[in-house]
Enzyme design. Structure first.
Site, PDB file in Angstrom:
ATOM      1  N   ASP A 263      -3.881   3.073  14.212  1.00 21.18           N
ATOM      2  CA  ASP A 263      -3.067   3.723  13.195  1.00 21.18           C
ATOM      3  C   ASP A 263      -3.675   5.095  12.919  1.00 21.18           C
ATOM      4  OD1 ASP A 263      -5.265   3.299  11.576  1.00 21.18           O
ATOM      5  OD2 ASP A 263      -4.270   1.925  10.201  1.00 21.18           O
TER       6      ASP A 263
ATOM      7  N   ARG B 103       0.842  -1.200   0.000  1.00 16.59           N
ATOM      8  CA  ARG B 103       0.000   0.000   0.000  1.00 16.59           C
ATOM      9  C   ARG B 103       0.872   1.244   0.000  1.00 16.59           C
ATOM     10  NH1 ARG B 103      -4.848   1.457   4.264  1.00 16.59           N
ATOM     11  NH2 ARG B 103      -3.203   1.266   5.847  1.00 16.59           N
TER      12      ARG B 103
END
Length: 536
Positions: free
Chosen positions: A443, A162
């Site tokens: 996160d 990603r």
């Protein structure tokens, strides 16, 4: 250090990093930048224009100009590439060397190596991450630490990468005196060094694409894929990309996004936490969109349930994977009762996903893998559930915008958001983008929910269940009280000061800013001085 006309790297390059930032690789990145960055900039400008219209009261809807794409039943996406046929459990995490090995060995079907939300983009993190992934692809990533051997298993998970979203620059590299896109930097370096090797060894270059807001942003990725394959002599159609539907506007463009990427598509993912963040941020001017405590905005609330059902229907209509989202729970040591309660939440979440028709799910910790795998093995007997067409689903624009969420705004909810946002922002500035907070692996996405909720509650004068109004002054007081209690490995007083001043400024701001990662980027790579001075 390689020298390429017009290209400058504004950071120290050492050891194996020089192999990643080689002259041919930098030339490839420069070509991508010069060809596509103006389009990226135009698309980012269009995002701001959309936000201004939403602030003025315009409502999102499915685009009229692409109705023919949604109505055409004849087109489908590319078949699953090698290693992506069965994705029932995907583990995610940053790209440090130990994490890469542990994730690839976890027993999950795939590993999403993350340069985005679980990674603080210091230059060392970004380039060393490329070194680690290059070595993992070639099975040369083994190492020893503290007397323990870290070694890849015989059959590791399939690797998916990603890159950062379109909104983030990579300021440590400039081309013609302009910073390169973080997306192009991350994608381009991985593709340049690994695509041919992966294809020669039975796999391929596979990616997750974050933060897309419009089908034209997916078209930009498609153009980059075609250009990159042609430039490096890679067969067209070798790339596969899964798009995270984690912004509110993208929910109205799902079929168009698949259509733009159809030769390279491997599906869509319910990026649930960022989606909640985007839902609040995009509707920041709408008092009717004020949400209750973060814990009450679950997958069962109206707008989240509608988005999940539409995503599954859309993906299976076009014969690609409909991936479920992340369970943030992690194992709790030394408290069997709390651990069992947390794992019960994971089981319930994964059971909901597989029964809804998802083809796989995300986990954040290797010890969760067996729980998720057992549930999908029991309820999904083939490699996917493309046959679950969900033709019963009829999702309208009003369903996607439904703000009828049951729950309260509590003092505990405000304090929880303050603690999570402060802890995460301080950790991020210190170079750590993935930390456990209150037995959850957090996160940037969950920190963003916390940040934007605090702003939303203060901006709209939300009323607590106690009857007290939330004000910027009240939140600011909590920030000052909470800051001395922040305790995260590697975080200094200077980091906490930056986080505190940032969050305080955000709560008092007229508008919620787009991304904390963009806001805090100047404080990475040792930019926090001894006095911890900030601009906020």
């Amino acid at each position: 250090m390689a020298q390429v006309p017009g290209v400058k790297v504004h950071a120290k390059v050492q050891g194996a990093q020089a192999e990643i930032l080689s002259e041919p690789a930098l030339k490839f990145l420069a070509a991508l930048h010069r060809t596509f960055d103006s389009t990226r900039q135009n698309l980012l400008t269009a995002r701001h224009a959309t936000q201004r219209r939403l602030d003025a009261g315009e409502q999102l809807d499915f685009p009229a100009e692409t109705a023919h794409i949604r109505a055409d039943p004849s087109w489908t996406c590319a078949p699953p590439a090698p290693g992506l046929e069965d994705r029932r459990v995907e583990i995610t995490g940053p790209t440090d060397r130990k994490m890469v090995i542990n994730a690839l060995n976890s027993g999950a079907k795939t590993f999403m190596a993350d340069f985005e939300d679980s990674n603080a983009p210091t230059f060392q993190n970004m380039v060393n991450g490329q070194v680690n992934l290059r070595d993992a692809v070639r099975r040369q990533v083994d190492f020893e630490q503290g007397g323990k051997q870290y070694k890849l298993s015989e059959k590791p998970a399939t690797l998916i990468v990603r890159p950062r979203g379109w909104h983030l620059d990579e300021p440590r590299m400039t081309v013609d005196n302009r910073p390169i896109s973080g997306s192009i930097f991350d994608f381009g370096l991985f593709f340049f060094h690994n695509a041919a090797y992966q294809l020669a060894h039975g796999s391929g270059p596979y990616f997750y694409l974050p933060k897309i807001e419009h089908y034209l942003e997916a078209r930009l990725w498609s153009d980059i894929f075609y250009f990159s394959q042609s430039a490096l002599g890679i067969p067209t159609g070798s790339i596969r990309a899964t798009v995270l539907i984690e912004t509110l506007p993208a929910a109205f463009h799902m079929e168009e996004i698949l259509y733009e990427l159809r030769q390279h598509s491997s599906g869509l993912n319910c990026g649930r936490w960022d989606y909640i963040f985007s839902f609040i941020k995009k509707r920041r001017a709408d008092r009717g969109a004020v949400m209750p405590d973060r814990k009450d905005v679950t997958m069962e609330v109206g707008f989240m349930d509608a988005y999940v059902r539409l995503l599954i229907q859309t993906c299976h209509k076009r014969k690609v994977a409909a991936m479920g989202g992340m369970s943030a729970q992690i194992p709790i040591k030394n408290d069997p009762a709390a651990n069992e309660a947390a794992m019960a939440k994971v089981r319930a979440d994964k059971l909901r996903e597989v029964k809804a028709g998802h083809d796989g799910t995300w986990i954040a910790h290797p010890l969760i893998c067996k729980i998720a795998m057992d549930i999908f093995n029991e309820h999904m007997h083939g490699p996917n559930q493309y046959h679950v067409r969900r033709e019963d689903v009829k999702v309208t624009a009003a369903d996607l915008l439904n703000t009828n969420v049951q729950g309260k705004i509590t003092e505990e909810g405000v304090k929880s958001n303050v603690s999570a946002a402060l802890s995460y922002c301080a950790a991020w500035v210190s170079g750590n983008g993935c930390i456990p907070i209150a037995n959850l692996m957090e996160d940037a996405a969950t920190a963003e929910i916390a940040r934007v909720q605090l702003w939303q509650w203060a901006a709209h004068g939300a009323i607590l269940d106690s009857g007290m109004m939330v004000t910027a002054a009240y939140v600011d007081k909590l920030i000052k009280e909470t800051a001395p209690t922040v305790s995260v490995a590697g975080v200094t007083e200077a980091h906490v000061r930056i986080a505190s001043e940032y969050l305080s400024a955000q709560v008092k701001s007229k508008e919620a800013s787009d991304f904390l990662t963009s806001d805090l980027m100047p404080y990475l790579d040792g930019a926090v001085g001894a006095q911890g001075q900030s601009k906020f």
